[in-house]
Design a protein around this motif. Structure first.
Motif, PDB file in Angstrom:
ATOM      1  N   ALA A   1       3.598  -9.099  12.507  1.00 24.29           N
ATOM      2  CA  ALA A   1       5.029  -8.796  12.588  1.00 24.29           C
ATOM      3  C   ALA A   1       5.781  -9.378  11.398  1.00 24.29           C
ATOM      4  O   ALA A   1       6.752  -8.764  10.906  1.00 24.29           O
ATOM      5  N   LEU A   2       5.371 -10.571  10.906  1.00 24.87           N
ATOM      6  CA  LEU A   2       6.064 -11.200   9.789  1.00 24.87           C
ATOM      7  C   LEU A   2       5.656 -10.617   8.441  1.00 24.87           C
ATOM      8  O   LEU A   2       6.438 -10.655   7.479  1.00 24.87           O
ATOM      9  N   SER A   3       4.456 -10.076   8.354  1.00 25.63           N
ATOM     10  CA  SER A   3       3.940  -9.616   7.060  1.00 25.63           C
ATOM     11  C   SER A   3       4.114  -8.117   6.838  1.00 25.63           C
ATOM     12  O   SER A   3       4.263  -7.679   5.683  1.00 25.63           O
ATOM     13  N   ALA A   4       4.079  -7.340   7.887  1.00 26.09           N
ATOM     14  CA  ALA A   4       4.121  -5.883   7.733  1.00 26.09           C
ATOM     15  C   ALA A   4       5.552  -5.374   7.797  1.00 26.09           C
ATOM     16  O   ALA A   4       6.423  -5.954   8.462  1.00 26.09           O
ATOM     17  N   ARG A   5       5.791  -4.279   7.069  1.00 27.64           N
ATOM     18  CA  ARG A   5       7.083  -3.628   7.143  1.00 27.64           C
ATOM     19  C   ARG A   5       7.124  -2.677   8.349  1.00 27.64           C
ATOM     20  O   ARG A   5       6.091  -2.231   8.819  1.00 27.64           O
ATOM     21  N   ASN A   6       8.327  -2.370   8.779  1.00 35.46           N
ATOM     22  CA  ASN A   6       8.523  -1.443   9.903  1.00 35.46           C
ATOM     23  C   ASN A   6       7.749  -1.901  11.145  1.00 35.46           C
ATOM     24  O   ASN A   6       7.187  -1.083  11.874  1.00 35.46           O
ATOM     25  N   ALA A   7       7.702  -3.212  11.368  1.00 34.46           N
ATOM     26  CA  ALA A   7       7.017  -3.760  12.536  1.00 34.46           C
ATOM     27  C   ALA A   7       7.959  -4.692  13.281  1.00 34.46           C
ATOM     28  O   ALA A   7       8.748  -5.421  12.666  1.00 34.46           O
ATOM     29  N   GLU A   8       7.868  -4.684  14.585  1.00 34.14           N
ATOM     30  CA  GLU A   8       8.673  -5.572  15.420  1.00 34.14           C
ATOM     31  C   GLU A   8       7.815  -6.126  16.544  1.00 34.14           C
ATOM     32  O   GLU A   8       6.900  -5.449  17.031  1.00 34.14           O
ATOM     33  N   TYR A   9       8.140  -7.360  16.934  1.00 35.40           N
ATOM     34  CA  TYR A   9       7.332  -8.021  17.964  1.00 35.40           C
ATOM     35  C   TYR A   9       8.232  -8.934  18.784  1.00 35.40           C
ATOM     36  O   TYR A   9       8.833  -9.873  18.247  1.00 35.40           O
ATOM     37  N   ASN A  10       8.326  -8.675  20.057  1.00 32.18           N
ATOM     38  CA  ASN A  10       9.089  -9.491  20.995  1.00 32.18           C
ATOM     39  C   ASN A  10       8.207  -9.732  22.218  1.00 32.18           C
ATOM     40  O   ASN A  10       8.192  -8.929  23.155  1.00 32.18           O
ATOM     41  N   PRO A  11       7.443 -10.836  22.225  1.00 31.25           N
ATOM     42  CA  PRO A  11       6.480 -11.053  23.316  1.00 31.25           C
ATOM     43  C   PRO A  11       7.128 -11.178  24.691  1.00 31.25           C
ATOM     44  O   PRO A  11       6.457 -10.949  25.700  1.00 31.25           O
ATOM     45  N   LYS A  12       8.399 -11.512  24.752  1.00 33.63           N
ATOM     46  CA  LYS A  12       9.070 -11.611  26.053  1.00 33.63           C
ATOM     47  C   LYS A  12       9.312 -10.224  26.666  1.00 33.63           C
ATOM     48  O   LYS A  12       9.411 -10.103  27.887  1.00 33.63           O
ATOM     49  N   ARG A  13       9.423  -9.235  25.820  1.00 27.27           N
ATOM     50  CA  ARG A  13       9.672  -7.883  26.313  1.00 27.27           C
ATOM     51  C   ARG A  13       8.388  -7.070  26.426  1.00 27.27           C
ATOM     52  O   ARG A  13       8.201  -6.334  27.393  1.00 27.27           O
ATOM     53  N   PHE A  14       7.522  -7.164  25.413  1.00 29.81           N
ATOM     54  CA  PHE A  14       6.309  -6.357  25.407  1.00 29.81           C
ATOM     55  C   PHE A  14       5.245  -7.078  24.589  1.00 29.81           C
ATOM     56  O   PHE A  14       5.533  -7.554  23.473  1.00 29.81           O
ATOM     57  N   ALA A  15       4.035  -7.142  25.114  1.00 31.49           N
ATOM     58  CA  ALA A  15       2.969  -7.931  24.492  1.00 31.49           C
ATOM     59  C   ALA A  15       2.219  -7.149  23.433  1.00 31.49           C
ATOM     60  O   ALA A  15       0.976  -7.129  23.412  1.00 31.49           O
ATOM     61  N   ALA A  16       2.932  -6.497  22.534  1.00 27.95           N
ATOM     62  CA  ALA A  16       2.292  -5.743  21.456  1.00 27.95           C
ATOM     63  C   ALA A  16       3.258  -5.599  20.301  1.00 27.95           C
ATOM     64  O   ALA A  16       4.486  -5.618  20.487  1.00 27.95           O
ATOM     65  N   VAL A  17       2.690  -5.469  19.106  1.00 28.92           N
ATOM     66  CA  VAL A  17       3.490  -5.182  17.925  1.00 28.92           C
ATOM     67  C   VAL A  17       3.782  -3.685  17.889  1.00 28.92           C
ATOM     68  O   VAL A  17       2.877  -2.862  18.091  1.00 28.92           O
ATOM     69  N   ILE A  18       5.042  -3.347  17.649  1.00 28.29           N
ATOM     70  CA  ILE A  18       5.439  -1.944  17.531  1.00 28.29           C
ATOM     71  C   ILE A  18       5.618  -1.641  16.045  1.00 28.29           C
ATOM     72  O   ILE A  18       6.487  -2.215  15.384  1.00 28.29           O
ATOM     73  N   MET A  19       4.796  -0.757  15.525  1.00 28.64           N
ATOM     74  CA  MET A  19       4.820  -0.419  14.101  1.00 28.64           C
ATOM     75  C   MET A  19       5.059   1.075  13.947  1.00 28.64           C
ATOM     76  O   MET A  19       4.554   1.885  14.736  1.00 28.64           O
ATOM     77  N   ARG A  20       5.812   1.426  12.913  1.00 27.55           N
ATOM     78  CA  ARG A  20       6.155   2.843  12.683  1.00 27.55           C
ATOM     79  C   ARG A  20       5.888   3.222  11.232  1.00 27.55           C
ATOM     80  O   ARG A  20       6.069   2.397  10.321  1.00 27.55           O
ATOM     81  N   ILE A  21       5.483   4.474  11.025  1.00 30.36           N
ATOM     82  CA  ILE A  21       5.362   5.037   9.686  1.00 30.36           C
ATOM     83  C   ILE A  21       6.080   6.386   9.679  1.00 30.36           C
ATOM     84  O   ILE A  21       6.303   6.991  10.731  1.00 30.36           O
ATOM     85  N   ARG A  22       6.410   6.863   8.482  1.00 34.53           N
ATOM     86  CA  ARG A  22       7.191   8.098   8.353  1.00 34.53           C
ATOM     87  C   ARG A  22       6.326   9.342   8.170  1.00 34.53           C
ATOM     88  O   ARG A  22       6.765  10.450   8.515  1.00 34.53           O
ATOM     89  N   ASP A  23       5.147   9.187   7.583  1.00 35.56           N
ATOM     90  CA  ASP A  23       4.328  10.360   7.303  1.00 35.56           C
ATOM     91  C   ASP A  23       2.883  10.087   7.717  1.00 35.56           C
ATOM     92  O   ASP A  23       2.170   9.337   7.010  1.00 35.56           O
ATOM     93  N   PRO A  24       2.428  10.697   8.797  1.00 34.66           N
ATOM     94  CA  PRO A  24       3.211  11.474   9.769  1.00 34.66           C
ATOM     95  C   PRO A  24       4.075  10.560  10.633  1.00 34.66           C
ATOM     96  O   PRO A  24       3.710   9.402  10.863  1.00 34.66           O
ATOM     97  N   ARG A  25       5.208  11.086  11.084  1.00 31.67           N
ATOM     98  CA  ARG A  25       6.165  10.266  11.834  1.00 31.67           C
ATOM     99  C   ARG A  25       5.577   9.905  13.199  1.00 31.67           C
ATOM    100  O   ARG A  25       5.551  10.719  14.128  1.00 31.67           O
ATOM    101  N   THR A  26       5.115   8.671  13.309  1.00 33.15           N
ATOM    102  CA  THR A  26       4.449   8.204  14.534  1.00 33.15           C
ATOM    103  C   THR A  26       4.818   6.753  14.802  1.00 33.15           C
ATOM    104  O   THR A  26       5.416   6.070  13.961  1.00 33.15           O
ATOM    105  N   THR A  27       4.430   6.286  15.973  1.00 35.83           N
ATOM    106  CA  THR A  27       4.626   4.893  16.388  1.00 35.83           C
ATOM    107  C   THR A  27       3.314   4.370  16.937  1.00 35.83           C
ATOM    108  O   THR A  27       2.606   5.073  17.672  1.00 35.83           O
ATOM    109  N   ALA A  28       2.986   3.115  16.591  1.00 34.28           N
ATOM    110  CA  ALA A  28       1.756   2.495  17.064  1.00 34.28           C
ATOM    111  C   ALA A  28       2.084   1.235  17.853  1.00 34.28           C
ATOM    112  O   ALA A  28       2.995   0.480  17.504  1.00 34.28           O
ATOM    113  N   LEU A  29       1.330   1.036  18.927  1.00 36.02           N
ATOM    114  CA  LEU A  29       1.381  -0.194  19.708  1.00 36.02           C
ATOM    115  C   LEU A  29       0.091  -0.951  19.435  1.00 36.02           C
ATOM    116  O   LEU A  29      -0.998  -0.466  19.770  1.00 36.02           O
ATOM    117  N   ILE A  30       0.194  -2.125  18.822  1.00 35.43           N
ATOM    118  CA  ILE A  30      -0.981  -2.895  18.404  1.00 35.43           C
ATOM    119  C   ILE A  30      -1.075  -4.139  19.279  1.00 35.43           C
ATOM    120  O   ILE A  30      -0.144  -4.952  19.317  1.00 35.43           O
TER     121      ILE A  30
END
Length: 275
Positions: free
Chosen positions: A121-150
């Motif tokens: 979460a600290l090193s990657a761009r377009n990534a967010e991490y809030n362990p109190k809300r959800f136990a996974a890093v949410i990462m997004r890219i534009r091409d193709p426009r998708t979202t990943a749960l890591i």
């Protein structure tokens, strides 16, 4: 003897008297169709088995009244099976130019290593991490426009792709990002878990009638949800059908299952089209 001879002359070839020739309830059996001819002592006609007698014809408010005539929309109905499942012989979705469009694909990948989610979460761009809300890093890219749960276990879920190729490409890009952050990640066990498609049949649908006749597979509670939920057995796909004619198909593992499910449901929707 004269009465008996006259009644035999009225019979068409291939008909035989089931009861005494002098009783008023005499019915005729046609060998060619195997269906009793209607009427009392009347000659059987070639189409007599297709139409019930006037006294037994369904009224406007009976279930049989909503069924189309044989051949009107490709269905084959008979007095013995008024609730037969229609056959999509004539009005297939392909003949009408309607093809479901994929809206979302959910896939999973195993990266094969433990992950430090805070570092990602600290090193990657377009990534967010809030362990109190959800136990996974949410990462997004534009091409193709998708979202990943890591997840820290090394599992990854990729959503938002519009095709199988885009889903695989996006998952590979996420795995590459994890590798560049110093983790020994591998791209393994890629699998599509769910496909969502949608289309519009271009006519309103009587959901109440559909629910009444297909209650074994359908559930409809307009107070809770405006759409009818139809759970198809083969292929194993769930359809959300709305009165406007919009249809959402979900639960498929392959694109062919989406198309097959819509081809199966389209003749039924035609049957319950609002006039």
């Amino acid at each position: 003897m004269s009465d008996t001879r006259e009644r035999r002359d009225d019979h068409t070839p291939g008909n035989v008297v089931l009861q005494s020739p002098m009783t008023p309830s005499t019915r005729l059996l046609n060998y060619s169709t195997g269906v009793p001819s209607h009427g009392t002592g009347q000659p059987a006609t070639p189409d007599s088995h297709l139409m019930p007698p006037p006294s037994n014809r369904p009224g406007l408010h009976s279930v049989g009244a909503i069924l189309p005539s044989a051949g009107s929309v490709g269905y084959h109905s008979s007095p013995a099976t008024p609730h037969s499942v229609p056959s999509p012989a004539m009005f297939t979705a392909e003949s009408q130019g309607i093809v479901p469009v994929l809206q979302n694909i959910v896939s999973t990948v195993t990266l094969g290593c433990k992950l430090d989610l805070k570092k990602i979460a600290l090193s990657a761009r377009n990534a967010e991490y809030n362990p109190k809300r959800f136990a996974a890093v949410i990462m997004r890219i534009r091409d193709p426009r998708t979202t990943a749960l890591i997840f820290s276990s090394g599992k990854m879920v990729c959503t938002g792709a519009k095709s199988e190729e885009h889903s695989r490409l996006a998952a590979r890009k996420y795995a590459r990002v994890i590798q560049k952050l110093g983790f020994p990640a591998k791209f393994t066990e890629f699998k599509i878990q769910n496909m969502v498609g949608s289309c519009d049949v271009k006519f309103p649908i009587r959901l109440e009638g559909l629910m009444h006749q297909h209650g074994q597979f359908a559930s409809y509670e307009p107070e809770l949800f405006p759409g009818l939920i139809y759970r198809m057995v083969k292929p194993r796909v769930v359809l959300l059908i709305f009165v406007s004619g919009k249809v959402v198909l979900t639960g498929a593992k392959e694109r062919t299952q989406i198309i097959e499910a819509f081809e199966n449901i389209y003749p039924i929707l035609r049957h319950f089209k609002k006039s």
